[in-house]
Design a protein around this motif. Structure first.
Motif, PDB file in Angstrom:
ATOM      1  N   LEU A 137      25.722  34.760  45.260  1.00 51.54           N
ATOM      2  CA  LEU A 137      24.796  34.326  46.307  1.00 51.54           C
ATOM      3  C   LEU A 137      23.421  34.072  45.700  1.00 51.54           C
ATOM      4  O   LEU A 137      23.017  34.730  44.751  1.00 51.54           O
ATOM      5  CB  LEU A 137      24.674  35.402  47.388  1.00 51.54           C
ATOM      6  N   ARG A 138      22.715  33.129  46.292  1.00 55.52           N
ATOM      7  CA  ARG A 138      21.358  32.806  45.847  1.00 55.52           C
ATOM      8  C   ARG A 138      20.460  32.594  47.063  1.00 55.52           C
ATOM      9  O   ARG A 138      20.927  32.293  48.147  1.00 55.52           O
ATOM     10  CB  ARG A 138      21.367  31.549  44.987  1.00 55.52           C
ATOM     11  N   GLY A 139      19.190  32.746  46.851  1.00 58.78           N
ATOM     12  CA  GLY A 139      18.197  32.443  47.886  1.00 58.78           C
ATOM     13  C   GLY A 139      18.357  33.278  49.139  1.00 58.78           C
ATOM     14  O   GLY A 139      18.623  34.472  49.087  1.00 58.78           O
ATOM     15  N   GLU A 140      18.202  32.618  50.282  1.00 56.71           N
ATOM     16  CA  GLU A 140      18.250  33.305  51.571  1.00 56.71           C
ATOM     17  C   GLU A 140      19.626  33.893  51.869  1.00 56.71           C
ATOM     18  O   GLU A 140      19.750  34.830  52.655  1.00 56.71           O
ATOM     19  CB  GLU A 140      17.832  32.355  52.685  1.00 56.71           C
ATOM     20  N   ALA A 141      20.658  33.341  51.268  1.00 54.69           N
ATOM     21  CA  ALA A 141      22.011  33.848  51.507  1.00 54.69           C
ATOM     22  C   ALA A 141      22.175  35.274  51.004  1.00 54.69           C
ATOM     23  O   ALA A 141      23.029  36.010  51.491  1.00 54.69           O
ATOM     24  CB  ALA A 141      23.041  32.944  50.839  1.00 54.69           C
ATOM     25  N   ILE A 142      21.351  35.691  50.052  1.00 58.70           N
ATOM     26  CA  ILE A 142      21.484  37.035  49.489  1.00 58.70           C
ATOM     27  C   ILE A 142      21.349  38.091  50.574  1.00 58.70           C
ATOM     28  O   ILE A 142      22.199  38.959  50.717  1.00 58.70           O
ATOM     29  CB  ILE A 142      20.466  37.274  48.349  1.00 58.70           C
ATOM     30  N   SER A 143      20.304  38.020  51.362  1.00 60.81           N
ATOM     31  CA  SER A 143      20.107  39.056  52.383  1.00 60.81           C
ATOM     32  C   SER A 143      21.086  38.906  53.543  1.00 60.81           C
ATOM     33  O   SER A 143      21.485  39.892  54.155  1.00 60.81           O
ATOM     34  CB  SER A 143      18.668  39.042  52.896  1.00 60.81           C
ATOM     35  N   ALA A 144      21.512  37.703  53.852  1.00 60.30           N
ATOM     36  CA  ALA A 144      22.383  37.482  55.001  1.00 60.30           C
ATOM     37  C   ALA A 144      23.854  37.811  54.715  1.00 60.30           C
ATOM     38  O   ALA A 144      24.558  38.278  55.604  1.00 60.30           O
ATOM     39  CB  ALA A 144      22.262  36.038  55.477  1.00 60.30           C
ATOM     40  N   TYR A 145      24.317  37.556  53.499  1.00 64.50           N
ATOM     41  CA  TYR A 145      25.744  37.674  53.216  1.00 64.50           C
ATOM     42  C   TYR A 145      26.100  38.619  52.075  1.00 64.50           C
ATOM     43  O   TYR A 145      27.264  38.749  51.720  1.00 64.50           O
ATOM     44  CB  TYR A 145      26.332  36.291  52.899  1.00 64.50           C
ATOM     45  N   SER A 146      25.123  39.282  51.496  1.00 66.19           N
ATOM     46  CA  SER A 146      25.379  40.168  50.368  1.00 66.19           C
ATOM     47  C   SER A 146      26.288  41.325  50.788  1.00 66.19           C
ATOM     48  O   SER A 146      26.166  41.863  51.880  1.00 66.19           O
ATOM     49  CB  SER A 146      24.060  40.713  49.816  1.00 66.19           C
ATOM     50  N   PHE A 147      27.200  41.678  49.903  1.00 64.63           N
ATOM     51  CA  PHE A 147      28.187  42.707  50.192  1.00 64.63           C
ATOM     52  C   PHE A 147      28.176  43.715  49.051  1.00 64.63           C
ATOM     53  O   PHE A 147      28.075  43.324  47.898  1.00 64.63           O
ATOM     54  CB  PHE A 147      29.572  42.051  50.309  1.00 64.63           C
ATOM     55  N   PRO A 148      28.269  45.012  49.335  1.00 62.06           N
ATOM     56  CA  PRO A 148      28.267  46.010  48.260  1.00 62.06           C
ATOM     57  C   PRO A 148      29.382  45.739  47.246  1.00 62.06           C
ATOM     58  O   PRO A 148      30.505  45.405  47.633  1.00 62.06           O
ATOM     59  CB  PRO A 148      28.503  47.335  48.980  1.00 62.06           C
ATOM     60  N   GLN A 149      29.055  45.885  45.990  1.00 64.60           N
ATOM     61  CA  GLN A 149      30.012  45.608  44.927  1.00 64.60           C
ATOM     62  C   GLN A 149      30.560  46.897  44.327  1.00 64.60           C
ATOM     63  O   GLN A 149      30.053  47.987  44.578  1.00 64.60           O
ATOM     64  CB  GLN A 149      29.339  44.757  43.843  1.00 64.60           C
ATOM     65  N   VAL A 150      31.570  46.763  43.516  1.00 60.50           N
ATOM     66  CA  VAL A 150      32.168  47.892  42.810  1.00 60.50           C
ATOM     67  C   VAL A 150      31.158  48.384  41.778  1.00 60.50           C
ATOM     68  O   VAL A 150      30.615  47.577  41.020  1.00 60.50           O
ATOM     69  CB  VAL A 150      33.474  47.450  42.107  1.00 60.50           C
ATOM     70  N   PRO A 151      30.899  49.683  41.730  1.00 65.54           N
ATOM     71  CA  PRO A 151      29.948  50.178  40.729  1.00 65.54           C
ATOM     72  C   PRO A 151      30.475  49.970  39.304  1.00 65.54           C
ATOM     73  O   PRO A 151      31.677  50.065  39.072  1.00 65.54           O
ATOM     74  CB  PRO A 151      29.826  51.673  41.050  1.00 65.54           C
ATOM     75  N   GLU A 152      29.571  49.668  38.393  1.00 65.03           N
ATOM     76  CA  GLU A 152      29.940  49.503  36.981  1.00 65.03           C
ATOM     77  C   GLU A 152      30.260  50.871  36.393  1.00 65.03           C
ATOM     78  O   GLU A 152      29.491  51.812  36.547  1.00 65.03           O
ATOM     79  CB  GLU A 152      28.789  48.866  36.202  1.00 65.03           C
ATOM     80  N   ARG A 153      31.414  50.990  35.733  1.00 66.97           N
ATOM     81  CA  ARG A 153      31.822  52.238  35.088  1.00 66.97           C
ATOM     82  C   ARG A 153      32.497  51.938  33.769  1.00 66.97           C
ATOM     83  O   ARG A 153      33.101  50.895  33.606  1.00 66.97           O
ATOM     84  CB  ARG A 153      32.806  53.010  35.975  1.00 66.97           C
ATOM     85  N   THR A 154      32.405  52.889  32.859  1.00 66.05           N
ATOM     86  CA  THR A 154      33.096  52.734  31.575  1.00 66.05           C
ATOM     87  C   THR A 154      34.333  53.616  31.509  1.00 66.05           C
ATOM     88  O   THR A 154      35.126  53.484  30.587  1.00 66.05           O
ATOM     89  CB  THR A 154      32.161  53.080  30.402  1.00 66.05           C
ATOM     90  N   SER A 155      34.503  54.487  32.497  1.00 67.08           N
ATOM     91  CA  SER A 155      35.656  55.372  32.531  1.00 67.08           C
ATOM     92  C   SER A 155      36.141  55.493  33.972  1.00 67.08           C
ATOM     93  O   SER A 155      35.341  55.663  34.893  1.00 67.08           O
ATOM     94  CB  SER A 155      35.263  56.746  31.991  1.00 67.08           C
ATOM     95  N   LEU A 156      37.444  55.391  34.147  1.00 63.36           N
ATOM     96  CA  LEU A 156      38.047  55.465  35.470  1.00 63.36           C
ATOM     97  C   LEU A 156      39.506  55.873  35.285  1.00 63.36           C
ATOM     98  O   LEU A 156      40.243  55.214  34.541  1.00 63.36           O
ATOM     99  CB  LEU A 156      37.952  54.090  36.156  1.00 63.36           C
ATOM    100  N   SER A 157      39.921  56.946  35.942  1.00 65.43           N
ATOM    101  CA  SER A 157      41.310  57.399  35.795  1.00 65.43           C
ATOM    102  C   SER A 157      42.252  56.427  36.501  1.00 65.43           C
ATOM    103  O   SER A 157      41.856  55.716  37.434  1.00 65.43           O
ATOM    104  CB  SER A 157      41.480  58.804  36.376  1.00 65.43           C
ATOM    105  N   GLY A 158      43.492  56.438  36.073  1.00 65.37           N
ATOM    106  CA  GLY A 158      44.493  55.595  36.714  1.00 65.37           C
ATOM    107  C   GLY A 158      44.703  55.961  38.167  1.00 65.37           C
ATOM    108  O   GLY A 158      44.830  55.091  39.024  1.00 65.37           O
ATOM    109  N   GLU A 159      44.720  57.252  38.447  1.00 66.09           N
ATOM    110  CA  GLU A 159      44.910  57.699  39.822  1.00 66.09           C
ATOM    111  C   GLU A 159      43.751  57.235  40.704  1.00 66.09           C
ATOM    112  O   GLU A 159      43.961  56.709  41.799  1.00 66.09           O
ATOM    113  CB  GLU A 159      45.031  59.223  39.862  1.00 66.09           C
ATOM    114  N   GLN A 160      42.517  57.404  40.232  1.00 70.58           N
ATOM    115  CA  GLN A 160      41.354  56.980  41.010  1.00 70.58           C
ATOM    116  C   GLN A 160      41.340  55.461  41.182  1.00 70.58           C
ATOM    117  O   GLN A 160      41.022  54.953  42.254  1.00 70.58           O
ATOM    118  CB  GLN A 160      40.045  57.451  40.370  1.00 70.58           C
ATOM    119  N   ALA A 161      41.703  54.741  40.127  1.00 67.20           N
ATOM    120  CA  ALA A 161      41.739  53.273  40.216  1.00 67.20           C
ATOM    121  C   ALA A 161      42.721  52.834  41.294  1.00 67.20           C
ATOM    122  O   ALA A 161      42.406  51.955  42.105  1.00 67.20           O
ATOM    123  CB  ALA A 161      42.120  52.666  38.869  1.00 67.20           C
TER     124      ALA A 161
END
Length: 127
Positions: free
Chosen positions: A11-35
């Motif tokens: 998204l860019r410009g005005e669309a950012i505030s209107a349509y932005s959606f929470p994203q997956v947090p960046e991680r370097t480690s994630l268990s298979g079960e949690q994934a």
């Protein structure tokens, strides 16, 4: 990663505030079960791009014997994303690739319900 909509489109410009959606947090480690728990939750919420992102994060840190499995999950998440965006040709192509990757993977990963797994990989109907 910048602002994105619920299907992962930037998204860019005005669309950012209107349509932005929470994203997956960046991680370097994630268990298979949690994934898998997160993948299941994101599928239930209709967020296939998030499924792709979680599977990709797990693929990066997975042990060698699980890498193909998580790569197949990431490919399937991408297929579902293309399908949700109205792109059936790429959805089918990636779905087929995901199934081929899954078929070549060693044994199933622990903590994953085989029925859920089959449902996940059959979400895009082959024509």
């Amino acid at each position: 990663m910048g602002a994105r909509d619920r299907l992962g489109r930037p998204l860019r410009g005005e669309a950012i505030s209107a349509y932005s959606f929470p994203q997956v947090p960046e991680r370097t480690s994630l268990s298979g079960e949690q994934a898998w728990i997160e993948i299941s939750d994101y599928l239930a919420q209709g967020l296939p791009f998030h499924v792709h992102e979680v599977a990709e994060q797990r693929w990066r840190c997975a042990p060698p014997n699980e890498k193909d499995f998580w790569r197949a999950c990431a490919q399937m998440g991408a297929a579902l994303t293309h399908d949700a965006r109205g792109n059936p040709v790429d959805a089918q192509r990636l779905s087929s690739r995901a199934q081929e990757t899954l078929d070549a993977a060693p044994s199933p990963v622990p903590h994953i319900d085989p029925v859920e797994l089959k449902s996940f990989f059959s979400a895009i109907v082959k024509s």
